[in-house]
Design an enzyme around this catalytic site. Structure first.
Site, PDB file in Angstrom:
ATOM      1  N   SER A 131       0.722  -1.235  -0.094  1.00 54.15           N
ATOM      2  CA  SER A 131       0.333  -0.338   0.106  1.00 54.15           C
ATOM      3  C   SER A 131       1.446   1.636  -0.431  1.00 54.15           C
ATOM      4  CB  SER A 131      -0.693   0.315   1.350  1.00 54.15           C
ATOM      5  OG  SER A 131      -1.685   1.336   1.158  1.00 54.15           O
ATOM      6  N   LYS A 185      -4.792  -7.025   2.953  1.00 47.67           N
ATOM      7  CA  LYS A 185      -4.682  -5.504   1.645  1.00 47.67           C
ATOM      8  C   LYS A 185      -5.516  -5.600   1.769  1.00 47.67           C
ATOM      9  CE  LYS A 185      -2.656  -2.695  -0.832  1.00 47.67           C
ATOM     10  NZ  LYS A 185      -3.697  -2.458  -1.725  1.00 47.67           N
ATOM     11  N   HIS A 188      -7.645  -3.136   4.189  1.00 41.48           N
ATOM     12  CA  HIS A 188      -7.076  -2.570   4.352  1.00 41.48           C
ATOM     13  C   HIS A 188      -7.873  -1.754   3.427  1.00 41.48           C
ATOM     14  CE1 HIS A 188      -4.975   0.498   2.782  1.00 41.48           C
ATOM     15  NE2 HIS A 188      -3.890   0.460   3.513  1.00 41.48           N
ATOM     16  N   ASN A 189      -8.316  -1.944   2.260  1.00 45.47           N
ATOM     17  CA  ASN A 189      -8.638  -0.876   0.628  1.00 45.47           C
ATOM     18  C   ASN A 189     -10.105  -0.644   1.252  1.00 45.47           C
ATOM     19  OD1 ASN A 189      -5.694  -1.331  -0.122  1.00 45.47           O
ATOM     20  ND2 ASN A 189      -6.725  -1.357  -2.326  1.00 45.47           N
ATOM     21  N   GLU A 192      -9.923   2.103   4.126  1.00 43.30           N
ATOM     22  CA  GLU A 192      -9.900   2.934   2.655  1.00 43.30           C
ATOM     23  C   GLU A 192     -11.103   3.614   2.150  1.00 43.30           C
ATOM     24  OE1 GLU A 192      -7.716   3.681  -1.518  1.00 43.30           O
ATOM     25  OE2 GLU A 192      -6.644   2.568   0.392  1.00 43.30           O
TER      26      GLU A 192
END
Length: 484
Positions: A131, A185, A188-189, A192
């Site tokens: 990232s 990940k 995480h996105n 986001e």
């Protein structure tokens, strides 16, 4: 034939790949072999960056020959069939013990599948979430690698050498085996998505309610960035709102088409959460908000639908108070988004047998990545104090923050509803908060309905067992066999 001089190689030299290769080459102890399907691209990178000392390869065999054993290669190509094709070629020229790393945005079930297939050849396969975008790849990303313990011995020092540094610590940790890195990940996105939508809703409410210009709102966000909301996304929001369009002289935000793109990771996060039975309503609403924005043909038709009779205007003497309410609502909703995301990581770890250290994840997100924020330290503190913390927002720091913000949060959601301003992420976050703190939910009625039309049974609060009411008969209750 090149000599085996490189300790790391990169396959795929588009912007992310070439930036990552340059980052690797800039760190002491690394020599980098590079390969691209088109050698023209390889030559272009060589010509542009002679200082990097890259070792170029024209074929996969040359690439393998250039790498020291255990050979380690990071794939930076578009997720999907292209990744599978590169893996197949590397397996042909690599040997047992070598390491293939997929640094793309792969869907974690694909990583699980690939790891299993590659492991059968005794070659290590690592799915690594990276990232930070193009800049992060070049200067220091947050890295979330999965893979075997054996691969981490070789890969760990290399990744630590290029990762972002936060408070003296590299933003990389061995997340877990097979698909764990790409799973984290993905979440995480998803976080986001929620973070960005919440910020957009805060901007929309302030602009519509106070009439302030984008440049004036930029100064508000810049001020917020000095406090508990300090984060990369708040920082860049101020920069975007300050930007003036060169051709029209208008604020850039006013000439950008209001249709948000997405690459699928938000949807993956929501779909996976549904399969795990984890509510991530803030992330889901943020994902749906992007979908809604991308259907102008529906929005044009629906524009004739009525809204509130009166325009929304915050009285002049209440503007500062309203802006502070929005700030507090944003912070509370942000806490919910992260709490839901970490719930999903915990559930995924349990489902797939990964030993994921939630505190370590929060630490590697402090630098390099898009959602880097001051309060990730508070998340790390919460899991350090209570590793099995069932709900992140119940940690003392976050519980106090939400208590402080609660009244403002409710006022903002009410104001948005009364004004006809869509605030799906704010609203759903508050509803989740109220749902998770409730002593009793109307799910009891839902279970009654399910039993009525489908004999799905229910449990009682006053005695053990599973029961069914004979709704189409005399409506007596019988004890049912629990098949769950």
């Amino acid at each position: 034939m090149p000599t085996a001089a490189a300790n790391i190689g990169v396959v795929g030299l588009a912007v992310m790949g070439s930036n990552l290769a340059r980052n690797l080459a800039s760190r002491e102890g690394n020599t980098v072999a590079i390969f691209n399907r088109s050698y023209e691209k390889t030559q272009g990178v060589l010509d542009a960056h002679p200082e990097a000392g890259f070792i170029p390869a024209a074929t996969y065999q040359e690439f393998a020959d250039a790498l020291q054993k255990p050979r380690t290669a990071i794939i930076m190509v578009k997720a999907g069939a292209g990744t599978d094709a590169v893996i197949d070629e590397l397996v042909k020229v690599f040997e047992p013990g070598d390491i293939i790393v997929d640094g793309g945005n792969a869907y974690f079930p694909d990583t699980i599948r690939r790891e299993k297939a590659v492991r059968a050849t005794s070659i290590n396969f690592v799915g690594a979430g990276i990232s930070g975008g193009e800049e992060g790849a070049l200067t220091g990303p947050s890295i979330m690698p999965g893979g075997s313990d054996e691969s981490w011995v070789t890969l760990g020092p290399i990744l630590r050498s290029i990762a972002a540094i936060a408070e003296g610590e590299p933003c990389v940790t061995h997340v877990g085996h097979d698909g764990a890195g790409h799973f984290v990940k993905m979440v995480h996105n998803g976080i986001e998505y929620a973070d960005m939508q919440l910020i957009a809703e805060a901007y929309d409410l302030i602009r519509r309610g106070t009439g302030k210009s984008p440049a004036e709102i930029a100064e508000i966000f810049a001020e917020w960035n000095k406090g508990e909301l300090e984060s990369y996304l708040i920082e860049i929001t101020a920069e975007v709102l300050r930007q003036v369009d060169a051709s029209t002289g208008a604020p850039l935000v006013d000439v950008i088409l209001d249709q948000a793109g997405a690459k699928g990771t938000g949807a993956w996060t929501v779909q996976t959460a549904l399969s795990l039975g984890v509510p991530v309503s803030g992330i889901a609403e943020a994902t749906f908000a992007r979908s809604l924005s991308s259907h102008p043909e529906q929005r044009v038709v629906a524009g004739a639908l009525p809204g509130p009779a009166e325009a929304f205007t915050v009285p002049a003497d209440q503007v500062d108070a309203f802006i502070e309410d929005v700030r507090l609502a944003l912070y509370a909703s942000k806490i919910v988004a992260y709490s839901q995301g970490f719930d999903e990581i915990r559930a995924g770890a349990a489902e797939y047998g990964w030993n994921i250290d939630l505190g370590a994840i929060s630490k590697i997100w402090r630098g390099g990545c898009i959602i880097r924020a001051q309060f990730l330290n508070r998340i790390a503190d919460a899991y350090a104090e209570t590793p099995d913390l069932p709900v992140l927002m119940t940690a003392p720091y976050f519980a106090e923050a939400i208590t402080r913000a609660q009244a403002a949060w409710r006022r903002v959601v009410v104001a948005a509803a009364q004004a006809g301003i869509p605030a799906p992420a704010f609203s759903s976050s508050l509803s989740y908060y109220d749902g998770i703190r409730a002593d009793r939910l109307p799910a009891a009625l839902v279970q009654g309905q399910r039993d009525f039309f489908g004999a799905h049974t229910y449990k009682r609060i006053d005695k053990p067992g599973t029961f069914h009411t004979q709704w189409s008969g005399d409506r007596t209750e019988i004890e049912a066999v629990d098949t769950h």
